[in-house]
Design a protein around this motif. Structure first.
Motif, PDB file in Angstrom:
ATOM      1  N   PRO A  41       0.788  -1.287  -0.050  1.00  0.00           N
ATOM      2  CA  PRO A  41       0.056  -0.060  -0.191  1.00  0.00           C
ATOM      3  C   PRO A  41       0.782   1.173   0.054  1.00  0.00           C
ATOM      4  CG  PRO A  41      -0.802  -1.651   1.571  1.00  0.00           C
ATOM      5  CD  PRO A  41       0.211  -2.285   1.213  1.00  0.00           C
ATOM      6  N   GLY A  42       0.704   2.099  -0.932  1.00  0.00           N
ATOM      7  CA  GLY A  42       1.379   3.480  -1.065  1.00  0.00           C
ATOM      8  C   GLY A  42       2.635   3.473  -1.452  1.00  0.00           C
ATOM      9  N   LYS A  43       3.307   2.196  -1.982  1.00  0.00           N
ATOM     10  CA  LYS A  43       4.482   2.025  -2.500  1.00  0.00           C
ATOM     11  C   LYS A  43       4.574   1.436  -3.976  1.00  0.00           C
ATOM     12  CE  LYS A  43       7.592   0.508   0.128  1.00  0.00           C
ATOM     13  NZ  LYS A  43       8.521  -0.277   0.892  1.00  0.00           N
ATOM     14  N   GLU A  44       5.869   1.518  -4.633  1.00  0.00           N
ATOM     15  CA  GLU A  44       5.647   1.181  -5.944  1.00  0.00           C
ATOM     16  C   GLU A  44       6.098  -0.146  -5.970  1.00  0.00           C
ATOM     17  OE1 GLU A  44       5.318   4.654  -7.752  1.00  0.00           O
ATOM     18  OE2 GLU A  44       5.971   3.163  -8.668  1.00  0.00           O
ATOM     19  N   ARG A  45       5.569  -0.907  -7.151  1.00  0.00           N
ATOM     20  CA  ARG A  45       5.719  -2.466  -7.454  1.00  0.00           C
ATOM     21  C   ARG A  45       7.307  -2.651  -7.374  1.00  0.00           C
ATOM     22  NH1 ARG A  45       2.384  -5.098 -12.129  1.00  0.00           N
ATOM     23  NH2 ARG A  45       0.866  -4.576 -10.548  1.00  0.00           N
ATOM     24  N   GLU A  46       7.727  -3.730  -6.703  1.00  0.00           N
ATOM     25  CA  GLU A  46       9.073  -4.241  -6.444  1.00  0.00           C
ATOM     26  C   GLU A  46       9.179  -5.816  -6.707  1.00  0.00           C
ATOM     27  OE1 GLU A  46      10.566  -3.578  -2.526  1.00  0.00           O
ATOM     28  OE2 GLU A  46       8.789  -4.732  -1.572  1.00  0.00           O
ATOM     29  N   PHE A  47      10.318  -5.700  -7.232  1.00  0.00           N
ATOM     30  CA  PHE A  47      10.935  -7.172  -7.396  1.00  0.00           C
ATOM     31  C   PHE A  47      10.970  -8.133  -6.163  1.00  0.00           C
ATOM     32  CE2 PHE A  47      14.694 -10.182  -8.109  1.00  0.00           C
ATOM     33  CZ  PHE A  47      13.873 -11.170  -8.856  1.00  0.00           C
ATOM     34  N   VAL A  48      10.379  -9.311  -6.144  1.00  0.00           N
ATOM     35  CA  VAL A  48      10.607 -10.133  -5.124  1.00  0.00           C
ATOM     36  C   VAL A  48      11.728 -11.209  -5.469  1.00  0.00           C
ATOM     37  CG1 VAL A  48       9.606 -11.790  -3.505  1.00  0.00           C
ATOM     38  CG2 VAL A  48       8.341  -9.534  -4.242  1.00  0.00           C
ATOM     39  N   GLY A  49      11.410 -11.789  -6.224  1.00  0.00           N
ATOM     40  CA  GLY A  49      12.246 -12.927  -6.845  1.00  0.00           C
ATOM     41  C   GLY A  49      11.843 -13.644  -8.045  1.00  0.00           C
ATOM     42  N   GLY A  50      12.881 -14.531  -8.772  1.00  0.00           N
ATOM     43  CA  GLY A  50      12.397 -14.868 -10.156  1.00  0.00           C
ATOM     44  C   GLY A  50      13.374 -16.007 -10.500  1.00  0.00           C
ATOM     45  N   ILE A  51      12.981 -16.623 -11.496  1.00  0.00           N
ATOM     46  CA  ILE A  51      13.747 -18.028 -11.894  1.00  0.00           C
ATOM     47  C   ILE A  51      13.848 -17.971 -13.479  1.00  0.00           C
ATOM     48  CG2 ILE A  51      11.640 -19.354 -11.816  1.00  0.00           C
ATOM     49  CD1 ILE A  51      13.229 -21.649 -10.864  1.00  0.00           C
ATOM     50  N   THR A  52      14.894 -18.208 -13.815  1.00  0.00           N
ATOM     51  CA  THR A  52      15.011 -18.602 -15.474  1.00  0.00           C
ATOM     52  C   THR A  52      14.502 -19.820 -15.992  1.00  0.00           C
ATOM     53  OG1 THR A  52      17.407 -19.392 -15.177  1.00  0.00           O
ATOM     54  CG2 THR A  52      16.978 -16.933 -15.376  1.00  0.00           C
ATOM     55  N   ARG A  53      14.141 -19.893 -17.226  1.00  0.00           N
ATOM     56  CA  ARG A  53      13.695 -21.122 -17.712  1.00  0.00           C
ATOM     57  C   ARG A  53      14.749 -22.288 -17.891  1.00  0.00           C
ATOM     58  NH1 ARG A  53      12.989 -23.248 -22.990  1.00  0.00           N
ATOM     59  NH2 ARG A  53      13.783 -21.280 -23.837  1.00  0.00           N
ATOM     60  N   ILE A  54      15.940 -21.511 -18.609  1.00  0.00           N
ATOM     61  CA  ILE A  54      17.077 -22.374 -18.797  1.00  0.00           C
ATOM     62  C   ILE A  54      18.024 -22.452 -17.615  1.00  0.00           C
ATOM     63  CG2 ILE A  54      19.029 -22.907 -20.261  1.00  0.00           C
ATOM     64  CD1 ILE A  54      16.404 -23.368 -21.461  1.00  0.00           C
ATOM     65  N   GLY A  55      18.096 -23.363 -16.949  1.00  0.00           N
ATOM     66  CA  GLY A  55      19.086 -23.452 -15.903  1.00  0.00           C
ATOM     67  C   GLY A  55      18.507 -23.330 -14.460  1.00  0.00           C
ATOM     68  N   SER A  56      17.244 -22.769 -14.394  1.00  0.00           N
ATOM     69  CA  SER A  56      16.517 -22.498 -13.137  1.00  0.00           C
ATOM     70  C   SER A  56      17.265 -21.750 -12.317  1.00  0.00           C
ATOM     71  CB  SER A  56      15.987 -24.006 -12.546  1.00  0.00           C
ATOM     72  OG  SER A  56      15.100 -24.556 -13.391  1.00  0.00           O
ATOM     73  N   PHE A  57      17.995 -20.603 -12.577  1.00  0.00           N
ATOM     74  CA  PHE A  57      18.763 -19.829 -11.796  1.00  0.00           C
ATOM     75  C   PHE A  57      17.719 -18.857 -10.876  1.00  0.00           C
ATOM     76  CE2 PHE A  57      21.598 -20.769 -15.442  1.00  0.00           C
ATOM     77  CZ  PHE A  57      22.801 -21.284 -14.592  1.00  0.00           C
ATOM     78  N   THR A  58      18.006 -18.629  -9.843  1.00  0.00           N
ATOM     79  CA  THR A  58      16.909 -17.944  -9.017  1.00  0.00           C
ATOM     80  C   THR A  58      17.611 -16.677  -8.680  1.00  0.00           C
ATOM     81  OG1 THR A  58      17.492 -19.297  -7.104  1.00  0.00           O
ATOM     82  CG2 THR A  58      15.525 -19.789  -8.273  1.00  0.00           C
ATOM     83  N   PHE A  59      16.754 -15.761  -8.533  1.00  0.00           N
ATOM     84  CA  PHE A  59      17.220 -14.528  -7.860  1.00  0.00           C
ATOM     85  C   PHE A  59      16.299 -13.888  -7.018  1.00  0.00           C
ATOM     86  CE2 PHE A  59      18.794 -15.164 -12.025  1.00  0.00           C
ATOM     87  CZ  PHE A  59      20.185 -14.941 -12.064  1.00  0.00           C
ATOM     88  N   TYR A  60      16.657 -13.119  -5.968  1.00  0.00           N
ATOM     89  CA  TYR A  60      15.819 -12.682  -4.897  1.00  0.00           C
ATOM     90  C   TYR A  60      16.375 -11.242  -4.369  1.00  0.00           C
ATOM     91  CZ  TYR A  60      14.787 -17.632  -4.480  1.00  0.00           C
ATOM     92  OH  TYR A  60      14.437 -18.618  -4.556  1.00  0.00           O
ATOM     93  N   ALA A  61      15.229 -10.481  -4.154  1.00  0.00           N
ATOM     94  CA  ALA A  61      15.465  -9.142  -3.706  1.00  0.00           C
ATOM     95  C   ALA A  61      16.007  -9.192  -2.248  1.00  0.00           C
ATOM     96  CB  ALA A  61      14.127  -8.342  -3.593  1.00  0.00           C
ATOM     97  N   ASP A  62      17.115  -8.282  -1.925  1.00  0.00           N
ATOM     98  CA  ASP A  62      17.386  -8.367  -0.551  1.00  0.00           C
ATOM     99  C   ASP A  62      16.599  -8.458   0.513  1.00  0.00           C
ATOM    100  OD1 ASP A  62      20.361  -5.917  -1.533  1.00  0.00           O
ATOM    101  OD2 ASP A  62      20.015  -8.164  -1.729  1.00  0.00           O
ATOM    102  N   SER A  63      15.304  -7.783   0.556  1.00  0.00           N
ATOM    103  CA  SER A  63      14.534  -7.856   1.576  1.00  0.00           C
ATOM    104  C   SER A  63      13.919  -8.957   1.924  1.00  0.00           C
ATOM    105  CB  SER A  63      13.398  -6.821   1.189  1.00  0.00           C
ATOM    106  OG  SER A  63      12.689  -7.154   0.049  1.00  0.00           O
ATOM    107  N   VAL A  64      14.119 -10.029   0.796  1.00  0.00           N
ATOM    108  CA  VAL A  64      13.492 -11.271   1.041  1.00  0.00           C
ATOM    109  C   VAL A  64      14.478 -12.583   1.210  1.00  0.00           C
ATOM    110  CG1 VAL A  64      11.199 -10.618   0.242  1.00  0.00           C
ATOM    111  CG2 VAL A  64      12.943 -11.952  -1.132  1.00  0.00           C
ATOM    112  N   LYS A  65      15.782 -12.254   0.863  1.00  0.00           N
ATOM    113  CA  LYS A  65      16.705 -13.076   0.873  1.00  0.00           C
ATOM    114  C   LYS A  65      16.771 -14.053   2.105  1.00  0.00           C
ATOM    115  CE  LYS A  65      19.906 -11.423  -2.477  1.00  0.00           C
ATOM    116  NZ  LYS A  65      20.968 -10.944  -2.976  1.00  0.00           N
TER     117      LYS A  65
END
Length: 123
Positions: A41-65
């Motif tokens: 609420p009241g904030k911009e949309r932010e990245f949380v985490g993601g995964i690549t199709r090839i290799g299944s590499f994952t990435f996370y925002a510092d706030s949720v690591k």
């Protein structure tokens, strides 16, 4: 038409866990990456985490690591966001996204979006 559909949202209390799911179909299945974003609420949309199709590499925002984990089904038709040790500041609408552009952390890199699912975290 609905190529990404989120589910699993709901009220959770601080310290507890919740798992969100995103079912993909159609064009969303041919993308390079899938990710979760959230908008508090009241904030911009932010990245949380993601995964690549090839290799299944994952990435996370510092706030949720260390607290959130992304998993993909073996059939690659769905991804899940496992959230634990939740905090009130995690309260947001969580959206699933799929796309072909980089960087993964940018909203503009994604062309497919789910409707979002609400996750209120009570203290």
């Amino acid at each position: 038409q609905e190529e990404l559909v989120e589910s699993g949202g709901g009220l959770v209390r601080a310290g507890d866990s919740l798992t969100l799911s995103c079912a993909a179909s159609g064009g969303a299945l041919s993308t390079s990456a899938m990710a979760w974003f959230r908008q508090a609420p009241g904030k911009e949309r932010e990245f949380v985490g993601g995964i690549t199709r090839i290799g299944s590499f994952t990435f996370y925002a510092d706030s949720v690591k260390g607290r959130f984990t992304i998993q993909r089904d073996d059939e690659q038709k769905a991804i899940h966001l496992l959230m634990n040790s939740m905090k009130p500041e995690d309260t947001a609408i969580y959206s699933c996204a799929a796309g072909k552009r980089v960087p993964m952390t940018a909203t503009a890199s994604f062309t497919y979006w789910g409707q979002g699912t609400q996750v209120p975290v009570a203290s």
